[in-house]
Design an enzyme around this catalytic site. Structure first.
Site, PDB file in Angstrom:
ATOM      1  N   ASN A 187       4.633  23.619  13.378  1.00 28.39           N
ATOM      2  CA  ASN A 187       4.925  24.283  14.761  1.00 28.39           C
ATOM      3  C   ASN A 187       6.012  25.257  14.786  1.00 28.39           C
ATOM      4  O   ASN A 187       5.918  26.286  15.499  1.00 28.39           O
ATOM      5  CB  ASN A 187       5.075  23.170  15.609  1.00 28.39           C
ATOM      6  CG  ASN A 187       3.797  22.702  16.179  1.00 28.39           C
ATOM      7  OD1 ASN A 187       2.848  22.488  15.262  1.00 28.39           O
ATOM      8  ND2 ASN A 187       3.711  21.932  17.306  1.00 28.39           N
ATOM      9  N   GLU A 190       4.804  28.129  13.553  1.00 32.22           N
ATOM     10  CA  GLU A 190       3.706  28.812  14.710  1.00 32.22           C
ATOM     11  C   GLU A 190       4.571  29.613  15.657  1.00 32.22           C
ATOM     12  O   GLU A 190       4.223  30.688  16.493  1.00 32.22           O
ATOM     13  CB  GLU A 190       3.115  27.604  15.359  1.00 32.22           C
ATOM     14  CG  GLU A 190       2.372  27.791  16.744  1.00 32.22           C
ATOM     15  CD  GLU A 190       1.703  26.517  17.215  1.00 32.22           C
ATOM     16  OE1 GLU A 190       1.153  25.723  16.364  1.00 32.22           O
ATOM     17  OE2 GLU A 190       1.985  26.092  18.437  1.00 32.22           O
TER      18      GLU A 190
HETATM   19  C1  6PG Z   1      -1.120  22.632  17.238  1.00 30.92           C
HETATM   20  C2  6PG Z   1      -0.250  23.269  18.190  1.00 30.92           C
HETATM   21  C3  6PG Z   1      -0.118  21.770  19.326  1.00 30.92           C
HETATM   22  C4  6PG Z   1       0.338  22.479  20.609  1.00 30.92           C
HETATM   23  C5  6PG Z   1       1.848  22.841  20.443  1.00 30.92           C
HETATM   24  C6  6PG Z   1       2.095  23.851  21.615  1.00 30.92           C
HETATM   25  O1  6PG Z   1      -0.803  22.745  15.946  1.00 30.92           O
HETATM   26  O2  6PG Z   1      -2.294  22.502  17.537  1.00 30.92           O
HETATM   27  O3  6PG Z   1       0.903  23.366  17.785  1.00 30.92           O
HETATM   28  O4  6PG Z   1       0.425  20.741  18.941  1.00 30.92           O
HETATM   29  O5  6PG Z   1      -0.219  23.650  21.154  1.00 30.92           O
HETATM   30  O6  6PG Z   1       2.575  22.099  20.367  1.00 30.92           O
HETATM   31  O7  6PG Z   1       3.467  23.986  21.801  1.00 30.92           O
HETATM   32  P1  6PG Z   1       4.474  24.468  22.730  1.00 30.92           P
HETATM   33  O8  6PG Z   1       4.066  23.763  23.916  1.00 30.92           O
HETATM   34  O9  6PG Z   1       5.870  23.867  22.313  1.00 30.92           O
HETATM   35  O10 6PG Z   1       4.378  25.939  22.428  1.00 30.92           O
END
Ligand code: 6PG
Length: 479
Positions: A187, A190
């Site tokens: 993440n 991400e």
């Molecule tokens: C995933 C995403 C999921 C979630 C995020 C959003 O891997 O599927 O990372 O876990 O969508 O945690 O994170 P934020 O709300 O912090 O942007």
């Protein structure tokens, strides 16, 4: 009929994972605090596979074959502890409690240790891919004991996304909180990946005047090359979208304050504890923070001087931005993977970076063609000390450096914030610098706090008598 796995917590992620398991031929016992949710799922999707309806946790536990596998899909934090506390007295030695939420890895370590004392397995699994992934194939990062993976792995591998070569995007990551740790770092990457795409968009718009619809075509084109990834693909879709009410580009009607649920922040907090320099990831978290300080931003717009330089953007600016995006993205991956290497040492996890890259190839949010090259870079005994040192990336990032410098310089001149582009370039330059100003900092520390220093020309620890005659003495570093 006894079920192979039970799922408690049937909000969208739990419901979709339960359906995915059932669609793959497993009998799934369902439980939710309010039975209405269970019944709604059964009414709508009950024909997708074999489900067992249960109303209480006791019924759920009774419905399962042994060793029991119970997947908890509730909100991270206290709700997980609450369900675990209710479940534990109902279970028997060897049973497996699985937490598929975005839990903090330290909570997972604590829960694993507590359940191990009772002879139970606690497995924290990172699940990535959002709602769609949960249903059709997520990337799965399981921690917990290796023994528990023998009973759990086959189910998870069956429902996981499959990479191009058919390999499941699921593999045992390491003991206790390793799975959740790796998901957290996923993440963090991400966040950085999304921010660098945002910076590219902002530069193309603010510096080169390219409107969203035209940018959508650019991102579609980029998605055919080195940058090919889920996030680039969806960026094109978002940029193409027009608001039905106003006819404006969708991005222009959305408030520019980015939310965050916490995993990016956790990555940075953990990186600070590990002393791991994830500067690009940190900047991406801070960029969301600044975007949310709307009151201060409103004041700054009328108060702070701009003094932007009157310059034209370089020729081939779009291609320059693509290369800067590529290089900055790689730095984010390099930082995230380096953080995993530090955590492996700290927590005694044998993290295999090639396997981790492999299971990020499909299903998860950061899935990208690049991950295949990253996986290859860590294969066998040729693992580089830093991803940037892998021959493939020494070459490709090296080629991007001139464009990267031009883009950052242009952004700075035009007063356009590019925190991850610029901090990633600073990281790259800091790594390759022959001398860093850290020597001066050591001098300052020694002067005001006798913190001592090492010399470049001989072994030992030294202190200069700054307040006396400036002579140097040998010292034992106690600071
Ligand atoms: C995933 C995403 C999921 C979630 C995020 C959003 O891997 O599927 O990372 O876990 O969508 O945690 O994170 P934020 O709300 O912090 O942007």
């Amino acid at each position: 009929m006894s079920a192979q796995i039970g799922v408690t917590g049937l909000a969208v992620m739990g419901a979709n994972l339960a359906r995915n398991l059932a669609r793959n031929g497993f009998t799934v016992a369902l439980h939710n605090r309010s039975v209405a949710k269970t019944d709604a799922l059964l009414a709508k999707h009950g024909d997708e596979g074999d489900f067992v309806r249960t109303e209480t946790l006791q019924e759920l536990v009774d419905a399962l074959e042994k060793p029991r596998r119970v997947l908890i899909m509730v909100k991270a934090g206290a709700p997980v502890d609450a369900v675990v506390d209710q479940l534990v007295p109902l279970l028997e030695e060897g049973d497996i409690v699985i937490d598929g939420g975005n839990s903090h890895y330290q909570d997972t370590r604590r829960r694993e240790a507590a359940l191990a004392e009772k002879g139970l397995h606690f497995v924290g699994i990172g699940v990535s891919g959002g709602e769609e992934g949960a249903l059709n194939g997520p990337s799965i990062m399981p921690g917990g004991s290796k023994e528990s993976y023998q009973a759990l792995g086959p189910l998870l591998e069956k429902i996981a996304a499959k990479a191009d070569d058919g390999a499941p995007c699921c593999a045992w990551i390491g003991t206790d909180g390793a799975g959740h740790f790796v998901k957290m770092v996923h993440n963090g990457i991400e966040y950085a990946d999304m921010q660098v795409i945002g910076e590219a968009y902002n530069l193309l718009r603010s510096a080169a005047g390219i409107e969203p619809a035209e940018q959508a075509a650019i991102f579609e084109e980029w998605n055919k090359g080195d940058l090919s990834s889920f996030l680039i693909e969806i960026t094109a879709k978002v940029l193409k979208h027009v608001d039905a009410e106003t006819g404006k580009p969708f991005v222009d009607v959305v408030v520019d304050s980015a939310g965050q649920k916490g995993t990016g922040r956790w990555t940075v907090q953990s990186a600070l504890d590990l002393g791991s320099p994830v500067s690009g990831i940190a900047e991406s978290v801070f960029a969301r923070g600044i975007s949310s300080q709307r009151d201060q931003r409103a004041i700054a717009q009328t108060t702070l001087a701009a003094h932007e330089a009157d310059i034209d953007v370089p020729q081939d600016f779009v291609e320059d931005v693509r290369q800067a995006l590529y290089a900055s993205k790689l730095v984010s991956y390099a930082q995230g993977l380096d953080m995993l290497a530090s955590a492996a040492k700290e927590y005694g996890w044998n993290l295999k970076l090639d396997e981790i890259a492999s299971l990020w190839r499909a299903g998860c949010i950061i899935r990208a063609d690049l991950l295949k090259v990253i996986m290859e870079a860590y294969k066998g005994d040729k693992a580089p000390a830093n991803l940037l040192f892998a021959p493939a990336f020494v070459e490709s990032v090296g080629k991007a450096v001139p464009a990267w410098r031009r883009v950052v310089a242009t952004a700075v001149q035009l007063g356009i914030p590019v925190p991850v582009f610029s901090s990633s370039l600073a990281y790259y330059d800091a790594l390759r610098a022959k001398r860093l100003p850290a020597a001066l900092i050591q001098g300052q520390r020694d002067l005001f706090g006798a913190h001592t220093y090492q010399r470049v020309d001989r072994e030992g620890t030294f202190h200069t008598l700054w307040g006396e005659d400036g002579s140097e003495v040998s010292a034992v570093d106690t600071h």
